[in-house]
Structure formats: structure tokens, C-alpha cells
Write a protein that holds these residues in place. Structure first.
Motif, PDB file in Angstrom:
ATOM      1  N   GLY A 271       0.795  -1.219   0.000  1.00  0.00           N
ATOM      2  CA  GLY A 271       0.000   0.000   0.000  1.00  0.00           C
ATOM      3  C   GLY A 271       0.826   1.267   0.000  1.00  0.00           C
ATOM      4  O   GLY A 271       0.279   2.352  -0.145  1.00  0.00           O
ATOM      5  N   THR A 272       2.137   1.151   0.180  1.00  0.00           N
ATOM      6  CA  THR A 272       3.002   2.326   0.150  1.00  0.00           C
ATOM      7  C   THR A 272       4.217   2.032  -0.713  1.00  0.00           C
ATOM      8  O   THR A 272       4.650   0.895  -0.838  1.00  0.00           O
ATOM      9  CB  THR A 272       3.483   2.724   1.559  1.00  0.00           C
ATOM     10  N   LEU A 273       4.745   3.100  -1.303  1.00  0.00           N
ATOM     11  CA  LEU A 273       5.903   2.967  -2.170  1.00  0.00           C
ATOM     12  C   LEU A 273       6.742   4.233  -2.084  1.00  0.00           C
ATOM     13  O   LEU A 273       6.223   5.336  -2.281  1.00  0.00           O
ATOM     14  CB  LEU A 273       5.462   2.742  -3.621  1.00  0.00           C
ATOM     15  N   SER A 274       8.010   4.081  -1.784  1.00  0.00           N
ATOM     16  CA  SER A 274       8.919   5.229  -1.786  1.00  0.00           C
ATOM     17  C   SER A 274       9.236   5.583  -3.230  1.00  0.00           C
ATOM     18  O   SER A 274       9.625   4.719  -4.010  1.00  0.00           O
ATOM     19  CB  SER A 274      10.210   4.883  -1.044  1.00  0.00           C
ATOM     20  N   ILE A 275       9.062   6.833  -3.564  1.00  0.00           N
ATOM     21  CA  ILE A 275       9.258   7.264  -4.943  1.00  0.00           C
ATOM     22  C   ILE A 275      10.623   7.904  -5.139  1.00  0.00           C
ATOM     23  O   ILE A 275      11.371   7.537  -6.029  1.00  0.00           O
ATOM     24  CB  ILE A 275       8.158   8.256  -5.373  1.00  0.00           C
TER      25      ILE A 275
ATOM     26  N   PHE B 246       9.577  11.277  -0.771  1.00  0.00           N
ATOM     27  CA  PHE B 246       8.270  11.297  -1.421  1.00  0.00           C
ATOM     28  C   PHE B 246       7.733   9.874  -1.489  1.00  0.00           C
ATOM     29  O   PHE B 246       8.427   8.957  -1.928  1.00  0.00           O
ATOM     30  CB  PHE B 246       8.379  11.923  -2.811  1.00  0.00           C
ATOM     31  N   ILE B 247       6.491   9.715  -1.056  1.00  0.00           N
ATOM     32  CA  ILE B 247       5.880   8.395  -0.897  1.00  0.00           C
ATOM     33  C   ILE B 247       4.515   8.383  -1.561  1.00  0.00           C
ATOM     34  O   ILE B 247       3.714   9.306  -1.381  1.00  0.00           O
ATOM     35  CB  ILE B 247       5.728   8.065   0.601  1.00  0.00           C
ATOM     36  N   HIS B 248       4.256   7.314  -2.315  1.00  0.00           N
ATOM     37  CA  HIS B 248       2.913   7.091  -2.857  1.00  0.00           C
ATOM     38  C   HIS B 248       2.207   6.135  -1.905  1.00  0.00           C
ATOM     39  O   HIS B 248       2.751   5.095  -1.535  1.00  0.00           O
ATOM     40  CB  HIS B 248       2.978   6.468  -4.255  1.00  0.00           C
ATOM     41  N   ALA B 249       1.021   6.507  -1.494  1.00  0.00           N
ATOM     42  CA  ALA B 249       0.236   5.678  -0.582  1.00  0.00           C
ATOM     43  C   ALA B 249      -1.095   5.345  -1.226  1.00  0.00           C
ATOM     44  O   ALA B 249      -1.691   6.171  -1.909  1.00  0.00           O
ATOM     45  CB  ALA B 249       0.020   6.388   0.740  1.00  0.00           C
TER      46      ALA B 249
END
Length: 157
Positions: free
Chosen positions: A115-119, A129-132
Motif C-alpha cells: 500500500g506504500t511505495l517510496s518514490i 516522497f511516498i505514494h500511498a
């Protein structure tokens, strides 16, 4: 480092004395050896980083496993239900960590959590910056991620 070598030797002594030449036998001896080393260090008054870090590593591991379980359940619920409850987005996390190792470990732990990804990391290493997948409350998400960052920093210090 010296206590770690002693701990390994105590694990091998345990395996030899019990005759249980398996991985679980060595692990039991390693744990027993660690308890002996902690006791000896406390009696002699020379607690070292090694005897203090192991409980910290175990605590962090249990914390992260719990976080993995919770995020897996949330993603599985999202996949299995017909309604669309996701609110994806990208947030910036101000970083207190300054070392490249701490930032890298934090970014990888965030990416391994469903559910989360470090960009990306800013060029000055002050923002991650993180995509959640679920951004219901940005402040709560940042607080959870700051807790993870604090634990990583404590583990590496």
C-alpha cells in the motif's frame, strides 16, 4: 564484535553438549549464550552495545511484522470488496534521518509494506516522497511514517 563471536562459540558449545546438530539446536544455544552473556555483562557492570541492541532489534522486528500484517489486511480488504475505498496520492515526508543508510533502510521498509511505495528522495536528503494507496488522513499517515523513521534511527544509533 567480540561478544558476538563469544555468542556464536557458546551456540556451538550448546550444540555439542546436547548432541542436537540442527539449526534449531544452534539457535537455542545462541539464545542461551546471549542470556549468559547479558548476565555476565550485568554482573561485571560492562553492558555493551551488543547486549543492548539485540532486544532493540527484536522489538523493531516485531513492530514491523505487525505493521506488515495490518497493511496486508487493509490491501486484501480493498481487493476483495466490490466498493472502491482507495484514496491514493503522493505525500512528502520531512526526514530527520541524515545518514544515507538510515534513509535507504527507511525507504525500503516503506516500499516493502503493501500500500506504500517510496518514490524519490529530494536532492538535499530532507524529504522522502511516498505514494500511498490510502490517504484518509495525511497527518496520521505522516505520524505513522515518522514513528517508523524514529525506530530506524534508534536502531542504527
Amino acid at each position: 564484535m567480540r561478544l558476538f563471536i563469544w555468542n556464536i562459540l557458546l551456540g556451538f558449545v550448546w550444540v555439542t553438549l546436547t548432541g542436537n546438530f540442527t539449526g534449531s539446536g544452534f539457535l537455542a544455544g545462541f539464545i542461551f549464550g546471549y542470556v549468559v552473556l547479558v548476565f555476565v555483562c550485568r554482573v561485571s557492570g560492562s553492558m555493551t552495545g551488543y547486549t543492548r541492541k539485540i532486544p532493540q532489534v527484536i522489538g523493531f522486528t516485531l513492530f514491523y511484522i505487525w505493521e506488515l500484517i495490518l497493511s496486508n489486511m487493509r490491501v486484501a480488504y480493498e481487493v476483495l470488496t466490490p466498493s472502491h475505498g482507495m484514496r491514493p496520492g503522493v505525500i512528502g515526508l520531512p526526514l530527520d534521518a541524515r545518514s544515507d543508510a538510515a534513509i535507504t533502510i527507511l525507504a525500503n521498509l516503506i516500499s516493502m509494506t503493501p500500500g506504500t511505495l517510496s518514490i524519490d528522495v529530494s536532492s538535499d536528503n530532507r524529504m522522502l516522497f511516498i505514494h500511498a494507496m490510502h490517504i484518509d488522513d495525511e497527518d496520521a499517515l505522516r505520524a505513522d511514517l515518522k514513528d517508523l523513521e524514529r525506530r530506524v534511527i534508534e536502531l542504527l544509533s
